[in-house]
Scaffold this motif. Sequence first.
Motif, PDB file in Angstrom:
ATOM      1  N   THR A  78       0.812  -1.215   0.000  1.00 53.49           N
ATOM      2  CA  THR A  78       0.000   0.000   0.000  1.00 53.49           C
ATOM      3  C   THR A  78       0.844   1.264   0.000  1.00 53.49           C
ATOM      4  OG1 THR A  78      -1.834   1.132   1.046  1.00 53.49           O
ATOM      5  CG2 THR A  78      -0.299   0.043   2.508  1.00 53.49           C
ATOM      6  N   TYR A  79       1.945   1.268   0.749  1.00 55.68           N
ATOM      7  CA  TYR A  79       2.715   2.501   0.864  1.00 55.68           C
ATOM      8  C   TYR A  79       3.557   2.810  -0.361  1.00 55.68           C
ATOM      9  CZ  TYR A  79       1.131   2.905   5.599  1.00 55.68           C
ATOM     10  OH  TYR A  79       0.323   3.042   6.696  1.00 55.68           O
ATOM     11  N   CYS A  80       3.944   1.818  -1.127  1.00 61.11           N
ATOM     12  CA  CYS A  80       4.714   2.121  -2.341  1.00 61.11           C
ATOM     13  C   CYS A  80       3.837   2.856  -3.341  1.00 61.11           C
ATOM     14  CB  CYS A  80       5.344   0.871  -2.926  1.00 61.11           C
ATOM     15  SG  CYS A  80       4.213  -0.267  -3.695  1.00 61.11           S
ATOM     16  N   TRP A  81       2.549   2.518  -3.430  1.00 60.94           N
ATOM     17  CA  TRP A  81       1.649   3.226  -4.342  1.00 60.94           C
ATOM     18  C   TRP A  81       1.373   4.635  -3.848  1.00 60.94           C
ATOM     19  CZ3 TRP A  81       1.443   1.563  -8.923  1.00 60.94           C
ATOM     20  CH2 TRP A  81       1.578   0.198  -9.178  1.00 60.94           C
ATOM     21  N   ARG A  82       1.270   4.795  -2.529  1.00 61.11           N
ATOM     22  CA  ARG A  82       1.073   6.144  -1.991  1.00 61.11           C
ATOM     23  C   ARG A  82       2.286   7.018  -2.268  1.00 61.11           C
ATOM     24  NH1 ARG A  82      -2.101   5.558   3.700  1.00 61.11           N
ATOM     25  NH2 ARG A  82      -3.725   4.207   2.913  1.00 61.11           N
ATOM     26  N   LEU A  83       3.468   6.470  -2.105  1.00 58.27           N
ATOM     27  CA  LEU A  83       4.690   7.222  -2.385  1.00 58.27           C
ATOM     28  C   LEU A  83       4.769   7.566  -3.869  1.00 58.27           C
ATOM     29  CD1 LEU A  83       7.406   8.353  -1.424  1.00 58.27           C
ATOM     30  CD2 LEU A  83       8.403   6.129  -1.946  1.00 58.27           C
ATOM     31  N   ALA A  84       4.422   6.623  -4.722  1.00 57.20           N
ATOM     32  CA  ALA A  84       4.426   6.896  -6.161  1.00 57.20           C
ATOM     33  C   ALA A  84       3.427   8.003  -6.493  1.00 57.20           C
ATOM     34  CB  ALA A  84       4.086   5.623  -6.937  1.00 57.20           C
ATOM     35  N   GLY A  85       2.286   8.015  -5.835  1.00 60.09           N
ATOM     36  CA  GLY A  85       1.303   9.081  -6.059  1.00 60.09           C
ATOM     37  C   GLY A  85       1.831  10.434  -5.649  1.00 60.09           C
ATOM     38  N   VAL A  86       2.502  10.499  -4.507  1.00 61.56           N
ATOM     39  CA  VAL A  86       3.062  11.764  -4.039  1.00 61.56           C
ATOM     40  C   VAL A  86       4.123  12.280  -5.001  1.00 61.56           C
ATOM     41  CG1 VAL A  86       4.470  12.799  -2.216  1.00 61.56           C
ATOM     42  CG2 VAL A  86       2.520  11.365  -1.622  1.00 61.56           C
ATOM     43  N   VAL A  87       4.961  11.386  -5.493  1.00 66.40           N
ATOM     44  CA  VAL A  87       6.035  11.790  -6.414  1.00 66.40           C
ATOM     45  C   VAL A  87       5.462  12.201  -7.776  1.00 66.40           C
ATOM     46  CG1 VAL A  87       8.041  10.951  -7.673  1.00 66.40           C
ATOM     47  CG2 VAL A  87       7.780  10.423  -5.247  1.00 66.40           C
ATOM     48  N   LEU A  88       4.516  11.426  -8.275  1.00 70.75           N
ATOM     49  CA  LEU A  88       3.985  11.689  -9.614  1.00 70.75           C
ATOM     50  C   LEU A  88       3.075  12.907  -9.674  1.00 70.75           C
ATOM     51  CD1 LEU A  88       3.258   8.064 -10.809  1.00 70.75           C
ATOM     52  CD2 LEU A  88       5.084   9.583 -11.548  1.00 70.75           C
ATOM     53  N   VAL A  89       2.355  13.202  -8.611  1.00 76.18           N
ATOM     54  CA  VAL A  89       1.387  14.298  -8.668  1.00 76.18           C
ATOM     55  C   VAL A  89       2.081  15.657  -8.724  1.00 76.18           C
ATOM     56  CG1 VAL A  89       1.011  14.775  -6.210  1.00 76.18           C
ATOM     57  CG2 VAL A  89      -0.902  14.917  -7.814  1.00 76.18           C
ATOM     58  N   ARG A  90       3.305  15.732  -8.306  1.00 71.02           N
ATOM     59  CA  ARG A  90       4.023  17.012  -8.345  1.00 71.02           C
ATOM     60  C   ARG A  90       4.245  17.492  -9.777  1.00 71.02           C
ATOM     61  NH1 ARG A  90       8.744  16.351  -3.816  1.00 71.02           N
ATOM     62  NH2 ARG A  90       7.351  16.177  -2.041  1.00 71.02           N
ATOM     63  N   ARG A  91       4.335  16.560 -10.708  1.00 70.63           N
ATOM     64  CA  ARG A  91       4.610  16.921 -12.091  1.00 70.63           C
ATOM     65  C   ARG A  91       3.342  17.148 -12.913  1.00 70.63           C
ATOM     66  NH1 ARG A  91       9.773  13.193 -13.632  1.00 70.63           N
ATOM     67  NH2 ARG A  91      10.962  13.709 -11.780  1.00 70.63           N
ATOM     68  N   LEU A  92       2.179  16.914 -12.305  1.00 72.58           N
ATOM     69  CA  LEU A  92       0.929  17.030 -13.050  1.00 72.58           C
ATOM     70  C   LEU A  92       0.302  18.406 -12.839  1.00 72.58           C
ATOM     71  CD1 LEU A  92      -0.689  13.560 -12.352  1.00 72.58           C
ATOM     72  CD2 LEU A  92       0.436  14.332 -14.432  1.00 72.58           C
ATOM     73  N   ASP A  93      -0.347  18.879 -13.875  1.00 65.08           N
ATOM     74  CA  ASP A  93      -1.092  20.126 -13.803  1.00 65.08           C
ATOM     75  C   ASP A  93      -2.367  19.885 -12.985  1.00 65.08           C
ATOM     76  OD1 ASP A  93      -2.250  22.590 -14.226  1.00 65.08           O
ATOM     77  OD2 ASP A  93      -2.913  22.111 -16.265  1.00 65.08           O
ATOM     78  N   PRO A  94      -2.623  20.671 -11.925  1.00 65.35           N
ATOM     79  CA  PRO A  94      -3.803  20.424 -11.113  1.00 65.35           C
ATOM     80  C   PRO A  94      -5.112  20.573 -11.878  1.00 65.35           C
ATOM     81  CG  PRO A  94      -2.546  22.289 -10.257  1.00 65.35           C
ATOM     82  CD  PRO A  94      -1.815  21.765 -11.422  1.00 65.35           C
ATOM     83  N   HIS A  95      -5.093  21.306 -12.978  1.00 62.14           N
ATOM     84  CA  HIS A  95      -6.303  21.478 -13.783  1.00 62.14           C
ATOM     85  C   HIS A  95      -6.205  20.705 -15.090  1.00 62.14           C
ATOM     86  CE1 HIS A  95      -7.541  24.497 -10.946  1.00 62.14           C
ATOM     87  NE2 HIS A  95      -6.363  25.093 -11.078  1.00 62.14           N
ATOM     88  N   GLY A  96      -5.240  19.823 -15.187  1.00 61.64           N
ATOM     89  CA  GLY A  96      -5.048  19.047 -16.403  1.00 61.64           C
ATOM     90  C   GLY A  96      -6.022  17.882 -16.518  1.00 61.64           C
ATOM     91  N   SER A  97      -6.003  17.262 -17.672  1.00 66.32           N
ATOM     92  CA  SER A  97      -6.962  16.184 -17.943  1.00 66.32           C
ATOM     93  C   SER A  97      -6.671  14.931 -17.119  1.00 66.32           C
ATOM     94  CB  SER A  97      -6.958  15.853 -19.433  1.00 66.32           C
ATOM     95  OG  SER A  97      -5.662  15.442 -19.827  1.00 66.32           O
ATOM     96  N   ALA A  98      -5.412  14.694 -16.765  1.00 63.88           N
ATOM     97  CA  ALA A  98      -5.094  13.488 -15.999  1.00 63.88           C
ATOM     98  C   ALA A  98      -5.714  13.556 -14.598  1.00 63.88           C
ATOM     99  CB  ALA A  98      -3.583  13.317 -15.899  1.00 63.88           C
ATOM    100  N   LEU A  99      -5.551  14.692 -13.937  1.00 62.99           N
ATOM    101  CA  LEU A  99      -6.142  14.804 -12.598  1.00 62.99           C
ATOM    102  C   LEU A  99      -7.659  14.934 -12.658  1.00 62.99           C
ATOM    103  CD1 LEU A  99      -3.675  16.878 -10.416  1.00 62.99           C
ATOM    104  CD2 LEU A  99      -4.154  14.459 -10.411  1.00 62.99           C
ATOM    105  N   MET A 100      -8.177  15.487 -13.736  1.00 59.44           N
ATOM    106  CA  MET A 100      -9.642  15.532 -13.890  1.00 59.44           C
ATOM    107  C   MET A 100     -10.194  14.113 -14.011  1.00 59.44           C
ATOM    108  SD  MET A 100     -10.562  18.661 -13.698  1.00 59.44           S
ATOM    109  CE  MET A 100     -12.107  18.896 -14.497  1.00 59.44           C
ATOM    110  N   LEU A 101      -9.447  13.244 -14.711  1.00 62.20           N
ATOM    111  CA  LEU A 101      -9.861  11.847 -14.833  1.00 62.20           C
ATOM    112  C   LEU A 101      -9.825  11.162 -13.467  1.00 62.20           C
ATOM    113  CD1 LEU A 101     -10.597   9.363 -16.548  1.00 62.20           C
ATOM    114  CD2 LEU A 101      -8.146   8.965 -16.799  1.00 62.20           C
ATOM    115  N   VAL A 102      -8.762  11.431 -12.694  1.00 58.15           N
ATOM    116  CA  VAL A 102      -8.655  10.839 -11.357  1.00 58.15           C
ATOM    117  C   VAL A 102      -9.807  11.314 -10.473  1.00 58.15           C
ATOM    118  CG1 VAL A 102      -7.249  10.799  -9.264  1.00 58.15           C
ATOM    119  CG2 VAL A 102      -6.178  10.495 -11.490  1.00 58.15           C
ATOM    120  N   ARG A 103     -10.122  12.597 -10.537  1.00 57.83           N
ATOM    121  CA  ARG A 103     -11.252  13.124  -9.749  1.00 57.83           C
ATOM    122  C   ARG A 103     -12.569  12.492 -10.183  1.00 57.83           C
ATOM    123  NH1 ARG A 103      -9.233  18.891 -10.549  1.00 57.83           N
ATOM    124  NH2 ARG A 103      -7.668  19.053  -8.951  1.00 57.83           N
ATOM    125  N   ALA A 104     -12.751  12.317 -11.477  1.00 57.95           N
ATOM    126  CA  ALA A 104     -13.992  11.712 -11.971  1.00 57.95           C
ATOM    127  C   ALA A 104     -14.116  10.273 -11.495  1.00 57.95           C
ATOM    128  CB  ALA A 104     -14.029  11.778 -13.500  1.00 57.95           C
TER     129      ALA A 104
END
Length: 115
Positions: free
Chosen positions: A20-46
Amino acid sequence: MTVHSVPDWLLVLLIGGMSTYCWRLAGVVLVRRLDPHGSALMLVRAIATGLVAALVTKLMIQPPGVLATTDIANRFIALGIGLALMVTLRRHQPLAIVAALLTLVCLEAIGLRLT
């Protein structure tokens, strides 16, 4: 030291934690490079919103435990009141949850059965 000398509970704790924690760490590292209003995070929110909606629907239709003894109409009335308060009070979530819970408790206390 071999795997057989490690207690089972420690192996379960380590493997379970790593899974569980390796995926959480990967999420923390990867989300820094994503645009908060981009399509990838919009998909995650959806997807997250869809999962929450599915969970609420399951709890409304096939509730577990004590909630299963309540009337389904009362559950939907309480949900409707909670959603109406969320919309009218600008997403004041705690107040909407408390109001929906109190509505369900009151409807069950007076013994209202619509079905």
